[in-house]
Enzyme design. Sequence first.
Site, PDB file in Angstrom:
ATOM      1  N   CYS A 160      48.670  34.861  33.329  1.00 27.36           N
ATOM      2  CA  CYS A 160      49.172  35.829  32.354  1.00 27.36           C
ATOM      3  C   CYS A 160      50.666  36.031  32.582  1.00 27.36           C
ATOM      4  O   CYS A 160      51.077  36.514  33.648  1.00 27.36           O
ATOM      5  CB  CYS A 160      48.427  37.156  32.475  1.00 27.36           C
ATOM      6  SG  CYS A 160      49.023  38.425  31.318  1.00 27.36           S
ATOM      7  N   CYS A 205      37.960  50.153  23.183  1.00 33.14           N
ATOM      8  CA  CYS A 205      37.219  51.099  22.346  1.00 33.14           C
ATOM      9  C   CYS A 205      38.047  52.360  22.110  1.00 33.14           C
ATOM     10  O   CYS A 205      38.339  53.101  23.050  1.00 33.14           O
ATOM     11  CB  CYS A 205      35.889  51.462  23.003  1.00 33.14           C
ATOM     12  SG  CYS A 205      34.880  52.587  22.006  1.00 33.14           S
ATOM     13  N   CYS A 207      39.615  50.748  27.677  1.00 29.93           N
ATOM     14  CA  CYS A 207      39.036  49.417  27.588  1.00 29.93           C
ATOM     15  C   CYS A 207      37.629  49.448  28.177  1.00 29.93           C
ATOM     16  O   CYS A 207      37.339  50.226  29.096  1.00 29.93           O
ATOM     17  CB  CYS A 207      39.891  48.406  28.358  1.00 29.93           C
ATOM     18  SG  CYS A 207      41.046  47.499  27.309  1.00 29.93           S
TER      19      CYS A 207
END
Length: 294
Positions: free
Chosen positions: A99, A127, A133
């Site tokens: 990442c 959510c 998360c």
Amino acid sequence: MNKLINFFDRSVKYVEPFLVLFAITLVLLDVYTFFKHVVPDILHHSGRAVAGAHVVWSMWLLFNVFWNQLHCTLTSPGNTLEVQEQALQSAMTYDWRWCRTCNRGKPPLAHHCSVCNKCVLKMDHHCVWMANCVGFYNYRFFVLFLFYMWVGSAYSAAVLWLHVPVMLRLSDPTWEQAGFLPFFMFVLSCSIWLAMCVLLGWHVWLVLTGQGTIDYLDNADRAAEARAAGRRWSNPYHLGLAANWQETFDVRGRWWWLTWMAPSRRRKLGNGYNLKKQQHGGAPPSGLMTLLRL
């Protein structure tokens, strides 16, 4: 376009708390309707014992809804920034990615959340109703929240239908005072129950097949590529129906098929980046007997 997406992601963090409060308000309004209209009718027609049983059952459902919502919201799903970089490096294998935003290795099933701006371990989705998360450490709370919302909304709709008949008599002179709120909550409970049937059913299937929402899309692509090449692709994280369920809810022992739904504050075992896989690349056990095996 990127600036618009970044603005939207930042805005979500400000909107989420209001959505959480809105959801809590609706649940509490349903509780008020239950004690205002349902309990007096049960008490009048069935006595204190039956009314007391309904109160205990409803409070148990309410406790589990709020318990799991609270823990899903306040429990970190786990992310790579919470793990020591040395531990990540020592665990890295060929199937890890990198990442650039976090500047760390990205384990299998981990995904970078643009709202949280972190690589979430075994991420399912972000959510807004949980303002968090949903990932490795709090996924079980999310599924249990859906389960108890499913049971609770069905129960709410049923008792309103049986014990507040005036809510269906729209021409009754007393409807605005005695029937409007129960009618509104009945329609809302039925709507939530239907939504929970779809959402809970989806996540139950994901749990049983050892997948997450994001991973399902990736796995579908891999399976399609394998079929096109004349091969059969197998999800390496599909351990079997019962084992998948036990791993998700972190339950073991003879009574795991009951204890999975019990409230628990215990931190989920594991670290989120060294995940269990099929042994020796074999196909996972399948069939109903596997699910029922104790």
